[in-house]
Design an enzyme around this catalytic site. Structure first.
Site, mmCIF file in Angstrom:
data_model
loop_
_atom_site.group_PDB
_atom_site.id
_atom_site.type_symbol
_atom_site.label_atom_id
_atom_site.label_comp_id
_atom_site.label_asym_id
_atom_site.label_seq_id
_atom_site.Cartn_x
_atom_site.Cartn_y
_atom_site.Cartn_z
ATOM 1 C CG HIS A 198 -2.133 -0.988 0.838
ATOM 2 N ND1 HIS A 198 -2.192 -2.259 1.348
ATOM 3 C CD2 HIS A 198 -3.189 -0.860 0.000
ATOM 4 C CE1 HIS A 198 -3.267 -2.863 0.855
ATOM 5 N NE2 HIS A 198 -3.887 -2.034 0.038
ATOM 6 N NE ARG A 305 -6.190 1.272 -2.641
ATOM 7 C CZ ARG A 305 -5.725 1.324 -3.894
ATOM 8 N NH1 ARG A 305 -5.576 2.487 -4.493
ATOM 9 N NH2 ARG A 305 -5.400 0.224 -4.542
ATOM 10 N NE ARG A 341 -11.030 -0.409 -0.413
ATOM 11 C CZ ARG A 341 -9.786 -0.768 -0.748
ATOM 12 N NH1 ARG A 341 -9.576 -1.718 -1.639
ATOM 13 N NH2 ARG A 341 -8.748 -0.144 -0.226
ATOM 14 C CD GLU A 439 -9.984 -6.588 -2.421
ATOM 15 O OE1 GLU A 439 -8.983 -5.882 -2.492
ATOM 16 O OE2 GLU A 439 -10.815 -6.518 -1.495
ATOM 17 C CG ASN A 462 -3.230 -4.063 -6.284
ATOM 18 O OD1 ASN A 462 -2.805 -4.219 -7.412
ATOM 19 N ND2 ASN A 462 -3.658 -2.908 -5.829
ATOM 20 C CG ASP A 463 -5.575 -7.574 -1.472
ATOM 21 O OD1 ASP A 463 -4.552 -7.913 -0.865
ATOM 22 O OD2 ASP A 463 -6.185 -6.517 -1.252
ATOM 23 N NE ARG A 473 -1.249 -5.311 -1.708
ATOM 24 C CZ ARG A 473 -2.427 -4.716 -1.877
ATOM 25 N NH1 ARG A 473 -3.550 -5.355 -1.613
ATOM 26 N NH2 ARG A 473 -2.510 -3.490 -2.310
ATOM 27 C CB CYS A 510 -10.065 -1.054 -8.818
ATOM 28 S SG CYS A 510 -10.411 -2.263 -7.535
#
Ligand code: PEP
Ligand code: MG
Length: 589
Positions: A198, A305, A341, A439, A462-463, A473, A510
């Site tokens: 992140h 986010r 989100r 995810e 990403n996840d 990650r 995303c």
């Protein structure tokens, strides 16, 4: 990797965020025994002495705890050594002398402390008897402990550092980068940290070049010199020779020009040249990023986010505080949709600087699991979002859903809050579209069940990559196996898209792959409707969309689905990309 040419030192790390920076080093965390030196205002000197006394007191407590542990384990030699440490810490040299020195020099405690320890070291070094020379190890041990406490209390924030700084740090947290002021910071260089951590995502959103996995051994030479960071190649030049400096000055200008030239696509549609219109929206963490969204003609916010707006605070925000933030955002959208989100807390995102106590935070109480457990926090956030829905096109999305029951429970709470507000006569939107993030492989596999319950899906690659391939990650050492091109990931995306299409709802991507123009034709070809990327990547991705045809993209996706390894898929995407954009320039900006 390190190579030295005259004064110039070249370090090689892993490129995380593209771009070139030229600036002065700033050591955000502390390397070896180095400490900052700064002056203390006369009115603060007694506080500084107090800070030192506290560091000594904490260190003594630590040692006593350690002693008890050793006593229980019957390691009596250890107990005796720690006794000696406790005595040393009462020695006037480590107490009164340092306090006096802080008062007379008006310098910070750690600087004064370390100077005195260094004087000790010189004295010990000149002692002939090896037994006494060895005793210095005890002082080193104590000083590390005391410095640990002193450093903790002076940790600076990235919000206020000198302009044009190249930040060197062991590692960065998401809140460190969230606080960072992109006008001041040239680049980040860290020893650890993965490309979709992140911290890296925020650096990308802010356009700050970032290189990780850098060995700091030779970094001393950089203290007062010039540093060049090439975020495309992962190269870092310390004390660059005039030729290197001139080359990079020119390159930096060229890249800025290339990027500027792309801005003209802002006015154009995100449409392939054979007429397929995609949605290209923005991932945002802060409201400041919305200006770029409008400038570059984004179709909305595909992912806000929400946790970032509060991550650096020392408590959870109230409903009013959240309402204000969401409202401001919604009003700035000028009628475009915004997907909020709900908090994705846990994993590598810590609230109030509290590290998770879980052994495996990415597999722990993260995101929707946290919210369903901390129901009041969840309800407070939903209330603020629902109230903000009265002012624009607000949609709600739940993160890291891994079972249908979680989605149903979250939806029921949202419905209850919506109704409560309506009953109280509060102004709210009559309908709020609900989305579910995909995810986790379990969510992808039950995409049909989730799709029935939602208005849209959004794939967080990403996840999804992290959980499908069982690779952290944020772990740079495993970056070679963190592969978004892995056939399993491509197949999962295909599966989710088919289910979304079957149920007549849109599906977005995303994750970071959406911002990589090499992936654009593949994702469109797989049937993805929307790409959501950090605002500054909108021109690059829009350009990639406009340079492809949906027919060619579908064929490419078919080909990719037949390949059996991540390397083959990556090779396919890169070679196709080079065909369309021969100079490889836009990927590099
Ligand atoms: C993702 O996982 O791809 C995503 C977009 O969410 P985040 O990066 O915030 O975990
Ligand atoms: Mg995620």
């Amino acid at each position: 990797m390190i190579s030295v040419k005259g004064q110039e030192i070249l370090l090689k790390g892993t490129p995380i965020c593209r771009g070139i920076a030229i600036g002065k080093p700033f050591f955000f965390t502390f390397i070896d025994d180095s400490v900052p030196e700064f002056s203390i205002a006369p009115s603060d000197v007694e506080n500084e002495v107090l800070r030192y006394q506290r560091a000594i007191a904490h260190s003594r407590e630590d040692i006593r705890t350690l002693q008890k542990k050793l006593e229980n384990e019957r390691i009596l030699e250890g107990v005796a050594i720690l006794d000696a440490h406790l005595q040393m810490m009462q020695d006037p040299l480590l107490t009164r002398q340092i306090e006096t020195e802080i008062r007379t020099t008006r310098k910070n405690a750690e600087y004064v402390f370390l100077n005195i320890v260094k004087q000790y070291q010189q004295k010990f070094n000149s002692i002939a008897d090896p037994f006494f020379r060895e005793r210095f190890k005890d002082i080193q041990d104590i000083s590390r402990r005391v410095l640990g406490y002193l450093r903790e209390s002076v940790r600076v924030s990235l919000a206020d550092i000198p302009p044009n700084s190249i930040i060197f740090a062991d590692d960065l947290t998401a809140s460190d980068t969230a606080e960072a002021n992109s006008g001041q910071i040239g680049a980040f260089v860290t020893q650890v940290g993965g490309a979709t951590s992140h911290a890296a995502i925020v650096a990308k959103a802010k356009g700050i070049p970032y290189v990780s996995s850098v060995n700091f051994e030779k970094i001393e030479a950089a203290r007062n010199g010039l540093v060049i960071v090439d975020g495309r190649t992962g190269e870092i030049f310390i004390n660059p020779c005039p030729a290197t400096a001139a080359k990079y000055e020119k390159l930096r200008e060229q890249l800025q020009c290339q990027y500027q030239e792309l801005h003209h696509v802002g006015k154009l549609q995100a449409e392939t040249y054979d007429g397929y219109r995609a949605q290209l929206s923005a991932n945002i963490e802060m409201s400041g990023e919305l200006d770029m969204l409008h400038q570059f003609g984004g179709s909305g916010v595909g992912l806000f986010r929400s946790e970032y707006a509060f991550m650096t605070k020392d408590r959870f925000p109230s409903e009013e505080e959240q309402f204000e933030i969401y409202c401001e955002l919604v009003q700035k959208m000028q009628g475009l949709p915004i997907v909020i989100r709900t908090f994705d807390i846990g994993g590598d995102k810590h609230f109030m600087n509290h590290q998770s106590q879980e052994g495996n935070p990415f597999l722990g109480c993260r995101a929707i699991r946290f919210l369903l457990k901390e129901i009041e926090i969840f309800k407070t956030q939903l209330r603020a979002i629902v109230r903000a829905s009265a002012y624009g096109d607000v949609r709600v999305m739940f993160p890291m859903v891994s079972a249908l029951s979680e989605l149903k429970e979250a939806k029921a709470i949202l419905a209850e809050i919506h109704q409560e507000l309506i009953d109280k006569g509060v102004k709210v939107a009559p309908q709020i579209p609900i989305g579910c993030m995909i995810e986790v492989p379990s969510a992808a596999i039950i995409a049909d069940l989730l799709a029935k319950e939602c208005d849209f899906l959004s794939i967080g690659t990403n996840d999804l990559v992290q959980y499908s391939l069982a690779v952290d990650r944020g772990n740079h050492a495993l970056s070679n196996i963190y592969n978004p091109t892995h056939p399993s990931v491509i197949r999962l995306i295909k599966l989710v898209v088919s289910e979304a299409n079957h149920h007549g709802i849109p599906v977005a991507i995303c994750g970071e792959v959406a911002a990589d123009p090499r992936f654009t034709p593949l994702l469109l070809g797989l049937g993805v409707h929307e790409l959501s990327v950090a605002s500054r990547y909108i021109p690059i991705v829009k350009n990639a969309i406009r340079n492809t045809s949906i027919v060619a993209a579908s064929k490419l996706a078919e080909k990719a689905l037949e390949l059996s390894s991540a390397a083959e898929v990556e090779q396919l995407l890169t070679s196709e990309y080079r065909l369309n954009v021969p100079e490889d320039c836009f990927y590099n900006c």
